[in-house]
Scaffold this active site. Structure first.
Site, PDB file in Angstrom:
ATOM      1  N   ASP A 122      10.268   0.439  -6.678  1.00 60.47           N
ATOM      2  CA  ASP A 122       9.877   0.988  -5.373  1.00 60.47           C
ATOM      3  C   ASP A 122      10.801   0.524  -4.255  1.00 60.47           C
ATOM      4  O   ASP A 122      11.012   1.238  -3.277  1.00 60.47           O
ATOM      5  CB  ASP A 122       8.455   0.520  -5.027  1.00 60.47           C
ATOM      6  CG  ASP A 122       7.397   1.522  -5.440  1.00 60.47           C
ATOM      7  OD1 ASP A 122       7.652   2.275  -6.394  1.00 60.47           O
ATOM      8  OD2 ASP A 122       6.327   1.541  -4.813  1.00 60.47           O
ATOM      9  N   GLY A 182      -2.078   4.378   0.706  1.00 57.25           N
ATOM     10  CA  GLY A 182      -1.008   3.594   1.301  1.00 57.25           C
ATOM     11  C   GLY A 182      -0.123   4.521   2.110  1.00 57.25           C
ATOM     12  O   GLY A 182       0.032   5.692   1.777  1.00 57.25           O
ATOM     13  N   ASP A 214     -11.310   8.034   2.282  1.00 59.62           N
ATOM     14  CA  ASP A 214     -10.884   9.413   2.036  1.00 59.62           C
ATOM     15  C   ASP A 214     -10.852  10.160   3.370  1.00 59.62           C
ATOM     16  O   ASP A 214     -11.879  10.319   4.031  1.00 59.62           O
ATOM     17  CB  ASP A 214     -11.849  10.095   1.064  1.00 59.62           C
ATOM     18  CG  ASP A 214     -11.329  11.428   0.549  1.00 59.62           C
ATOM     19  OD1 ASP A 214     -10.769  12.203   1.357  1.00 59.62           O
ATOM     20  OD2 ASP A 214     -11.482  11.699  -0.659  1.00 59.62           O
ATOM     21  N   HIS A 228       5.238   9.129   3.896  1.00 58.95           N
ATOM     22  CA  HIS A 228       4.405   9.121   2.691  1.00 58.95           C
ATOM     23  C   HIS A 228       3.018   8.661   3.118  1.00 58.95           C
ATOM     24  O   HIS A 228       2.795   7.485   3.408  1.00 58.95           O
ATOM     25  CB  HIS A 228       5.012   8.171   1.650  1.00 58.95           C
ATOM     26  CG  HIS A 228       4.224   8.074   0.380  1.00 58.95           C
ATOM     27  ND1 HIS A 228       4.658   8.626  -0.800  1.00 58.95           N
ATOM     28  CD2 HIS A 228       3.037   7.470   0.098  1.00 58.95           C
ATOM     29  CE1 HIS A 228       3.772   8.383  -1.754  1.00 58.95           C
ATOM     30  NE2 HIS A 228       2.778   7.675  -1.229  1.00 58.95           N
ATOM     31  N   ILE A 229       2.064   9.609   3.137  1.00 58.10           N
ATOM     32  CA  ILE A 229       0.731   9.300   3.661  1.00 58.10           C
ATOM     33  C   ILE A 229      -0.306   9.549   2.578  1.00 58.10           C
ATOM     34  O   ILE A 229      -0.691  10.688   2.299  1.00 58.10           O
ATOM     35  CB  ILE A 229       0.402  10.150   4.905  1.00 58.10           C
ATOM     36  CG1 ILE A 229       1.561  10.106   5.907  1.00 58.10           C
ATOM     37  CG2 ILE A 229      -0.886   9.655   5.558  1.00 58.10           C
ATOM     38  CD1 ILE A 229       1.410  11.076   7.060  1.00 58.10           C
ATOM     39  N   GLY A 230      -0.730   8.484   1.946  1.00 51.95           N
ATOM     40  CA  GLY A 230      -1.806   8.528   0.974  1.00 51.95           C
ATOM     41  C   GLY A 230      -2.807   7.466   1.365  1.00 51.95           C
ATOM     42  O   GLY A 230      -3.073   7.254   2.546  1.00 51.95           O
ATOM     43  N   ARG A 246       7.223   2.181 -13.520  1.00 49.72           N
ATOM     44  CA  ARG A 246       7.262   1.885 -12.097  1.00 49.72           C
ATOM     45  C   ARG A 246       7.087   0.383 -11.910  1.00 49.72           C
ATOM     46  O   ARG A 246       6.152  -0.214 -12.443  1.00 49.72           O
ATOM     47  CB  ARG A 246       6.142   2.611 -11.350  1.00 49.72           C
ATOM     48  CG  ARG A 246       6.167   2.331  -9.852  1.00 49.72           C
ATOM     49  CD  ARG A 246       4.885   2.747  -9.179  1.00 49.72           C
ATOM     50  NE  ARG A 246       4.958   2.530  -7.732  1.00 49.72           N
ATOM     51  CZ  ARG A 246       3.909   2.470  -6.933  1.00 49.72           C
ATOM     52  NH1 ARG A 246       2.694   2.617  -7.432  1.00 49.72           N
ATOM     53  NH2 ARG A 246       4.053   2.272  -5.641  1.00 49.72           N
ATOM     54  N   LYS A 289      -1.557   5.082 -14.915  1.00 49.51           N
ATOM     55  CA  LYS A 289      -1.220   6.500 -14.840  1.00 49.51           C
ATOM     56  C   LYS A 289      -0.076   6.775 -15.816  1.00 49.51           C
ATOM     57  O   LYS A 289       0.799   5.929 -16.004  1.00 49.51           O
ATOM     58  CB  LYS A 289      -0.791   6.881 -13.425  1.00 49.51           C
ATOM     59  CG  LYS A 289      -1.875   6.738 -12.377  1.00 49.51           C
ATOM     60  CD  LYS A 289      -1.337   7.122 -11.002  1.00 49.51           C
ATOM     61  CE  LYS A 289      -2.377   6.917  -9.919  1.00 49.51           C
ATOM     62  NZ  LYS A 289      -1.841   7.252  -8.574  1.00 49.51           N
TER      63      LYS A 289
END
EC number: 2.7.2.1
Length: 421
Positions: A148, A212, A283, A208-210, A91, A14
Site C-alpha cells: 500500500d 477508510g 455506513d 479514496h473514500i470508503g 496485499r 478477501k
C-alpha cells in the site's frame, strides 16, 4: 495463467481469482469473522448464485484452506485442481521505506515486512499470517507482495517528514508513509486516459473514500503528498477514524477520562469519525437517510466529512500548482452522490463546475463517469477502483521479468483501448 489475489485483514480474508489469458475475474469472495467466531465464506462466480457456507476459522491458515477447497469444489468451484493456480499476490499494508515497488516474496522480504510491523500493528500481522498460510498451502508457486505504501515513496522529504525531533525519524522511522497506494495508482492512470493525456502530463487529486479515507496529490504521474501518515489514522474524516485533530486532544482526554494509551488509540481508530459524531453509524447510506429525516448529528457528520474533503482539494491544488482533474473512488466515493455534491459545490471559483444530474446518475461501480459540466476547466470523475487488477498485473509482470515500477510500467488499464470487465 490463474492468479490468486489475497487481502488478509485482522478478521477477514478477501480473495479473487483472475484468468490472465481471458483477462477476467473467474471467482471472488471473502471469509469473514476469522478468529472471532461464527466464520463463513461468501463465494461469487459470474453467472451463478452467491455461495455461502458457515465454517469455523480460528486462524488465517484455516481460512485460506477453506478458500482453496472452495475454488476447486466440484459444485461451487471454478478450478479442477489447485495446481491451476500459477501465483499468489498478497496485499501488504506497510512496507516502510524499504519497498518502493512490488516484489517476489522470499525469506529476506518476509523478514523485512516483519521488521516494520510495529509501524502497522493492526494491519501487517494479519498480512504476514496470510502470506505464511498461503505459502503452506501453495508452497511451489511464486508469492508476490504488493505494498500500500509503495506508490507514495516518491514523496519529497518536505512532504513526508514531520516537524518532530529528527531522531524519531532516524531511530523509529516516524514519517508520513501513506496508504491505499494501489487504488490511487489505478484511478490516476485511468483519469489520465479519460483526459486524453499521459500520466506524466497530468496533475490529479485522487480521493479514496470508503470506511477508510485518503487523498493523494499526483503530479506528473507520481505521488507528491497524501493525507494518511505514519498510520492510516491521519487525514480526512473516516468511518471510525478521527483523521486530523489537535494532537493535544489525546493527552487531554487521557487525563479527563483516566484512559490508557491503548484505550485512547482504540477510541481514535474505532470509535471516532462518522461513528463518533453520529453515535451509531459508519455506513454513509444510513447517515444520509437519517440526515434527510432531520437527525442533527447525522447532518453534522456529513457536513464535517464534506468540509474536510473540500479542504484537501484546496490544499492539494495549492501543492500541485495546476490541476487537471479530481477523482472520487471506493465505496462512498463511487456511490455516495450527496457527499460528492457537498464536497464539490461552491468550487466554481477555482474552476470546478459540478453537473448535479450527472453526479446523481453516477451511482454504479461498473462505469466511469464525468460529473462536471462540459465547460468545467477542471474535470471531476467517478472511477471505480480495481486494486486486484493492479495486484494481478504486478504479479504477472514479475513472473515474466517485465516489471519495472509503478511509474513506468505499461499497465493495461493505462491504455486507451482498455475495457473494464
Amino acid at each position: 495463467m490463474i492468479i490468486l489475489a489475497l487481502n488478509c485483514g485482522s478478521s477477514s480474508v478477501k480473495y479473487q481469482l483472475f484468468d490472465w489469458e481471458r483477462k477476467e475475474v473467474v471467482a471472488k469472495g471473502m471469509v469473514e469473522r476469522v478468529i472471532i467466531g461464527d466464520s463463513f465464506i461468501m463465494h461469487e462466480v459470474p453467472g451463478r448464485e452467491t455461495y455461502r457456507k458457515e465454517y469455523e476459522c480460528p486462524d488465517h491458515q484455516v481460512a485460506i484452506d477453506l478458500i482453496i477447497r472452495t475454488v476447486v469444489d466440484a459444485d461451487h468451484g471454478v478450478l479442477k485442481d489447485i495446481n491451476e493456480i500459477s501465483a499468489v499476490g498478497h496485499r501488504v499494508v506497510h512496507g516502510g521505506e524499504m519497498f518502493t515497488r512490488s516484489v517476489l516474496i522470499d525469506e529476506k522480504v518476509l523478514d523485512a515486512v516483519k521488521e516494520v510491523q510495529h509501524l502497522a500493528p493492526l494491519h501487517n500481522p494479519p498480512n504476514i499470517a496470510g502470506i505464511e498460510a498461503a505459502q503452506a498451502v501453495l508452497p511451489h508457486v511464486p508469492h508476490v507482495a504488493i505494498f500500500d505504501t509503495a506508490f507514495h515513496q516518491t514523496m519529497p522529504e518536505h512532504a513526508y517528514l514531520y516537524p518532530l525531533p529528527y531522531e524519531w525519524y532516524e531511530k523509529y522511522g516516524v514519517r508520513r508513509y501513506g496508504f491505499h497506494g494501489t487504488s490511487h495508482l489505478y484511478v490516476s492512470k485511468r483519469a489520465a486516459v479519460l483526459l486524453g493525456k499521459t500520466p506524466s502530463e497530468c496533475n490529479i487529486i485522487t480521493m479514496h473514500i470508503g470506511n477508510g479515507v485518503s487523498h493523494c496529490a499526483i503530479k506528473g504521474g507520481v505521488s507528491v503528498d497524501t493525507s494518511m501518515g505514519l498510520t492510516p489514522l491521519e487525514g480526512a474524516v473516516m468511518g471510525t477514524r478521527c483523521g486530523d485533530i489537535d494532537p493535544a486532544i489525546p493527552a487531554f482526554m487521557m487525563q479527563k477520562e483516566n484512559l490508557s494509551a491503548k484505550e485512547i488509540d482504540s477510541i481514535l481508530n474505532k470509535k471516532s469519525g462518522v461513528l463518533g459524531v453520529t453515535g451509531r453509524f459508519t455506513d454513509r447510506r444510513d447517515v444520509i437517510e437519517h440526515a434527510s429525516n432531520g437527525d442533527h448529528r447525522c447532518k453534522v457528520a456529513l457536513d464535517i466529512e464534506a468540509y474536510r474533503l473540500k479542504k484537501y482539494i484546496g490544499t492539494y491544488m495549492a501543492v500541485l500548482g495546476r490541476l487537471d482533474a479530481v477523482v472520487f473512488t471506493a465505496g462512498v466515493g463511487e456511490m455516495g452522490w450527496p457527499i460528492r455534491e457537498k464536497t464539490i459545490e461552491g468550487l466554481e471559483g477555482i474552476g470546478i463546475k459540478l453537473d448535479r444530474e450527472r453526479n446523481k446518475g453516477a451511482m454504479t461501480r461498473k462505469r466511469e463517469s464525468l460529473i462536471t459540466t462540459d465547460d468545467s476547466p477542471i474535470k471531476v470523475f467517478v472511477i471505480p477502483t480495481d486494486e486486484e487488477l493492479v495486484f494481478t498485473e504486478d504479479v504477472v509482470a514479475i513472473l515474466n521479468g517485465t516489471y519495472t515500477d509503478h511509474m513506468n510500467f505499461d499497465y493495461s488499464f493505462a491504455r486507451t483501448d482498455f475495457v473494464r470487465k
